[in-house]
Design an enzyme around this catalytic site. Structure first.
Site, PDB file in Angstrom:
ATOM      1  N   HIS A   1     -16.745 -18.797 -10.491  1.00 50.54           N
ATOM      2  CA  HIS A   1     -17.878 -17.508 -11.064  1.00 50.54           C
ATOM      3  C   HIS A   1     -18.061 -16.713 -11.878  1.00 50.54           C
ATOM      4  CE1 HIS A   1     -21.116 -18.916  -7.805  1.00 50.54           C
ATOM      5  NE2 HIS A   1     -20.206 -19.651  -8.538  1.00 50.54           N
TER       6      HIS A   1
ATOM      7  N   CYS B   1      -2.902  -1.878  -3.066  1.00 53.15           N
ATOM      8  CA  CYS B   1      -2.837  -0.435  -2.367  1.00 53.15           C
ATOM      9  C   CYS B   1      -3.589  -0.324  -0.877  1.00 53.15           C
ATOM     10  CB  CYS B   1      -3.287   0.333  -3.412  1.00 53.15           C
ATOM     11  SG  CYS B   1      -5.598   0.410  -3.150  1.00 53.15           S
TER      12      CYS B   1
ATOM     13  N   ASP C   1       1.160  -0.191  -4.617  1.00 55.74           N
ATOM     14  CA  ASP C   1       1.446   1.361  -3.898  1.00 55.74           C
ATOM     15  C   ASP C   1       1.893   1.525  -2.842  1.00 55.74           C
ATOM     16  OD1 ASP C   1      -0.244   1.170  -2.237  1.00 55.74           O
ATOM     17  OD2 ASP C   1      -1.868   3.332  -3.232  1.00 55.74           O
TER      18      ASP C   1
ATOM     19  N   THR D   1      -6.532   0.516   0.107  1.00 58.19           N
ATOM     20  CA  THR D   1      -7.741  -0.909   0.266  1.00 58.19           C
ATOM     21  C   THR D   1      -8.517  -1.895  -0.426  1.00 58.19           C
ATOM     22  OG1 THR D   1      -9.285   1.131  -1.514  1.00 58.19           O
ATOM     23  CG2 THR D   1      -8.930   1.603   1.412  1.00 58.19           C
TER      24      THR D   1
ATOM     25  N   HIS E   1     -22.141 -19.361 -15.730  1.00 61.54           N
ATOM     26  CA  HIS E   1     -20.950 -19.009 -15.334  1.00 61.54           C
ATOM     27  C   HIS E   1     -20.483 -17.684 -16.246  1.00 61.54           C
ATOM     28  CE1 HIS E   1     -22.147 -19.542 -11.259  1.00 61.54           C
ATOM     29  NE2 HIS E   1     -21.375 -20.649 -11.151  1.00 61.54           N
TER      30      HIS E   1
HETATM   31  C1  RB5 Z   1      -2.983   5.610  -0.764  1.00 62.19           C
HETATM   32  O1  RB5 Z   1      -3.157   6.714   0.564  1.00 62.19           O
HETATM   33  C2  RB5 Z   1      -3.920   5.484  -0.774  1.00 62.19           C
HETATM   34  O2  RB5 Z   1      -4.962   5.840  -1.482  1.00 62.19           O
HETATM   35  C3  RB5 Z   1      -4.173   4.208  -2.143  1.00 62.19           C
HETATM   36  O3  RB5 Z   1      -3.784   3.010  -0.820  1.00 62.19           O
HETATM   37  C4  RB5 Z   1      -5.929   3.085  -2.253  1.00 62.19           C
HETATM   38  O4  RB5 Z   1      -6.760   3.005  -0.816  1.00 62.19           O
HETATM   39  C5  RB5 Z   1      -6.308   4.032  -2.877  1.00 62.19           C
HETATM   40  O5  RB5 Z   1      -8.061   2.674  -3.092  1.00 62.19           O
END
Ligand code: RB5
Length: 154
Positions: free
Chosen positions: A98, A65, A8, A67, A133
């Site tokens: 695994h 993304c 993203d 996180t 596994h």
């Molecule tokens: C975008 O601002 C953020 O929410 C996205 O990149 C991600 O961290 C969501 O899980």
């Protein structure tokens, strides 16, 4: 080997860094994510990469993304997908050995470029160990396909 990569708006720079790293390893990379910082919802590229992996158009996927969490949740809604979010290399190795993860995910706001490359390398270089596994992965896929798990309902 051919991989699809998606991201993203939070992960454009890291996506290009990882693409270059993969290409240096001789891997063909199909970029289905965004290349700009304009809003781009992670579910879109999460779905696109997952669809390609599930349809065997590619051998695996990389999703990034902010996180790694949102994009992995979206990918895991596609039948046949096992997308693992990893923030360090040990989990990345084990998610292949695994769990036979077919997509690796991480967060551009969580890991830097060098750690991200190590995560991708461990996932790529790990080999699924099968045996017990495989039985557990089969249970995950039973839930995926039937929304039930016989072993839990006996
Ligand atoms: C975008 O601002 C953020 O929410 C996205 O990149 C991600 O961290 C969501 O899980």
């Amino acid at each position: 080997m051919k991989l699809a990569i998606g991201n993203d708006h939070a992960a454009v720079d890291l996506k290009f860094e990882i693409m270059e790293h993969l290409q240096n390893r001789g891997i063909e990379v199909i970029n289905v994510g965004t290349d700009t910082n304009d809003r781009y919802d992670y579910a879109v590229s999460g779905y696109k990469v997952a669809r390609m992996v599930a349809d065997h158009e590619v051998d695996g996927g990389v999703l990034i993304c902010g996180t790694g969490i949102g994009i992995s949740l979206a990918a895991n809604k596609v039948h046949g997908i096992r997308a693992a979010v990893c923030s360090e290399p040990v989990s990345a190795r084990l998610c292949k050995e695994h769990n036979n993860a077919n997509i690796i995910c991480f967060g551009a706001r969580i890991v830097g470029g060098e750690v991200a490359k190590k995560i991708v390398d461990e996932w790529l270089d790990g080999e699924f160990q099968g045996g017990r596994h495989a039985e557990r992965v089969a249970m995950i896929m039973e839930i995926d396909e039937t929304q039930h798990l016989k072993k839990a309902e006996e």
